[in-house]
Design a protein around this motif. Structure first.
Motif, PDB file in Angstrom:
ATOM      1  N   ASP A  86     -41.067   6.682  69.947  1.00  0.00           N
ATOM      2  CA  ASP A  86     -41.723   7.711  69.140  1.00  0.00           C
ATOM      3  C   ASP A  86     -41.373   7.504  67.660  1.00  0.00           C
ATOM      4  N   ASN A  87     -42.257   7.987  66.816  1.00  0.00           N
ATOM      5  CA  ASN A  87     -42.046   7.962  65.360  1.00  0.00           C
ATOM      6  C   ASN A  87     -42.088   6.570  64.758  1.00  0.00           C
ATOM      7  N   THR A  88     -42.669   5.637  65.511  1.00  0.00           N
ATOM      8  CA  THR A  88     -42.937   4.309  64.938  1.00  0.00           C
ATOM      9  C   THR A  88     -44.347   4.318  64.360  1.00  0.00           C
ATOM     10  N   TRP A 134     -47.395   6.925  64.947  1.00  0.00           N
ATOM     11  CA  TRP A 134     -48.277   6.996  63.791  1.00  0.00           C
ATOM     12  C   TRP A 134     -49.113   5.721  63.799  1.00  0.00           C
ATOM     13  N   ILE A 135     -50.284   5.777  63.211  1.00  0.00           N
ATOM     14  CA  ILE A 135     -51.103   4.569  63.144  1.00  0.00           C
ATOM     15  C   ILE A 135     -51.499   4.315  61.690  1.00  0.00           C
ATOM     16  N   GLY A 136     -51.174   3.114  61.247  1.00  0.00           N
ATOM     17  CA  GLY A 136     -51.521   2.707  59.879  1.00  0.00           C
ATOM     18  C   GLY A 136     -52.691   1.746  59.915  1.00  0.00           C
ATOM     19  N   CYS A 137     -53.814   2.200  59.377  1.00  0.00           N
ATOM     20  CA  CYS A 137     -55.032   1.377  59.368  1.00  0.00           C
ATOM     21  C   CYS A 137     -55.166   0.742  57.989  1.00  0.00           C
ATOM     22  N   LEU A 138     -54.942  -0.552  57.928  1.00  0.00           N
ATOM     23  CA  LEU A 138     -55.066  -1.251  56.646  1.00  0.00           C
ATOM     24  C   LEU A 138     -56.498  -1.756  56.500  1.00  0.00           C
ATOM     25  N   ASP A 142     -42.668  16.508  55.302  1.00  0.00           N
ATOM     26  CA  ASP A 142     -42.477  17.052  56.643  1.00  0.00           C
ATOM     27  C   ASP A 142     -41.392  16.278  57.371  1.00  0.00           C
ATOM     28  N   GLU A 143     -40.213  16.862  57.391  1.00  0.00           N
ATOM     29  CA  GLU A 143     -39.101  16.156  58.017  1.00  0.00           C
ATOM     30  C   GLU A 143     -39.116  16.270  59.536  1.00  0.00           C
ATOM     31  N   ASP A 144     -40.032  17.065  60.077  1.00  0.00           N
ATOM     32  CA  ASP A 144     -40.098  17.194  61.535  1.00  0.00           C
ATOM     33  C   ASP A 144     -40.770  16.003  62.197  1.00  0.00           C
ATOM     34  N   GLN A 145     -41.500  15.245  61.436  1.00  0.00           N
ATOM     35  CA  GLN A 145     -42.194  14.090  62.014  1.00  0.00           C
ATOM     36  C   GLN A 145     -41.759  12.830  61.280  1.00  0.00           C
ATOM     37  N   PRO A 146     -40.470  12.514  61.372  1.00  0.00           N
ATOM     38  CA  PRO A 146     -39.979  11.403  60.562  1.00  0.00           C
ATOM     39  C   PRO A 146     -40.454  10.058  61.086  1.00  0.00           C
TER      40      PRO A 146
END
Ligand SMILES: Nc1ncnc2c1ncn2[C@@H]1O[C@H](COP(=O)(O)OP(=O)(O)OC[C@H]2O[C@H](OP(=O)(O)O)[C@H](O)[C@@H]2O)[C@@H](O)[C@H]1O
Length: 245
Positions: free
Chosen positions: A86-88, A155-159, A197-201
């Motif tokens: 999680d959180n990657t 998380w998803i990073g779309c470049l 938002d530190e809850d979703q680091p």
């Protein structure tokens, strides 16, 4: 990354940036730029730069003895990119047309249907491929949003490294030119999200060998571009590159 203090993962260099609108790089500031130009970098304003003459090095070049900026490091891993904790942030290269049609993008579409909706919305509703396309050289950062409780909180990073796909994809030189600004845009957005938002680091970053298959750019060329990115404060100093070959 498990057990590692994430404060050691992110750079502690000082930054002087105001805070942020997040997630999409289509800020008001950016709205005036043409669709294919990369976003401005958030370095000091031009007025703060020393004037140069023809005989002087450009301001970006470091003088002898200056500390070199830290540049992005890549670490290599074999295995399933989707098995990340999680959180990657999982990073892949995208077109701006709203299609995750093949290759690893199709796997993203299957595994993260809500994220696919967010990507489509960004390309087709917030923008319009014909009249107001998403700018290449930018990134869409999608926070964990799946409704299936079994789906990891990735998380998803779309470049956005190419405007189109298939035969109409951008030429390798254009894709490479878009890659560094898109990655810097991702780093900025992650850094801003962490402040807000530190809850979703975000704890770590995994990417596939972006651009290297359907987009047709030899990995070594993308690798060189990524390794040249100067790391700013709050950005990760390294990114994991995962492959299944
Ligand atoms: N299931 C899987 N698991 C793990 N790794 C996988 C995998 N499948 C492939 N790879 C590897 O992932 C790297 C990138 O290879 P890709 O061809 O995917 O991406 P790319 O960045 O060159 O191109 C982007 C455009 O491709 C798409 O398809 P469409 O044009 O939409 O039809 C998008 O939408 C974009 O537009 C290569 O190392 C592949 O071995």
């Amino acid at each position: 990354m498990a057990g590692e203090d994430i404060r050691t993962y992110f750079s502690k260099q000082q930054a002087a940036r105001p805070a942020p609108s997040i997630m999409s790089s289509t800020s008001k500031k950016d709205a005036k730029r043409p669709a294919s130009s990369p976003p401005e970098d958030s370095k000091e304003p031009p007025a703060a730069r020393p004037k140069t003459t023809q005989n002087e090095p450009p301001p970006e070049a470091s003088a002898p003895g200056d500390a070199q900026p830290t540049t992005l490091k890549l670490t290599y891993h074999e295995g399933d990119i989707f098995g990340a904790p999680d959180n990657t942030v999982l990073i892949h290269a995208c077109n701006t047309q709203g299609s995750w049609g093949a290759g690893i993008a199709a796997a993203f579409r299957t595994k993260y249907p809500q994220a696919y909706k967010a990507y489509r919305n960004h390309c087709l509703a917030q923008h319009d491929p014909k009249t107001d396309p998403v700018r290449t050289g930018t990134c869409l950062l999608i926070p964990p949003c799946e409704t299936n409780p079994k789906t990891a909180k990735h998380w998803i990073g779309c470049l956005f490294t190419s405007a189109k796909y298939g035969k109409a994809k951008d030429k390798p030189a254009v894709i490479l030119r878009n890659t560094a600004p898109a990655m810097r845009d991702l780093m900025r957005q992650v850094s801003e999200a962490r402040e807000q938002d530190e809850d979703q680091p975000v704890e770590s970053f995994r990417m596939c060998k972006i651009n290297s298959a359907r987009f047709g750019v030899p990995w070594e060329r993308t690798e060189e571009v990524l390794q040249g990115i100067a790391v700013e404060e709050g950005w990760p100093e390294s990114i994991q590159v995962w492959s299944i070959e």
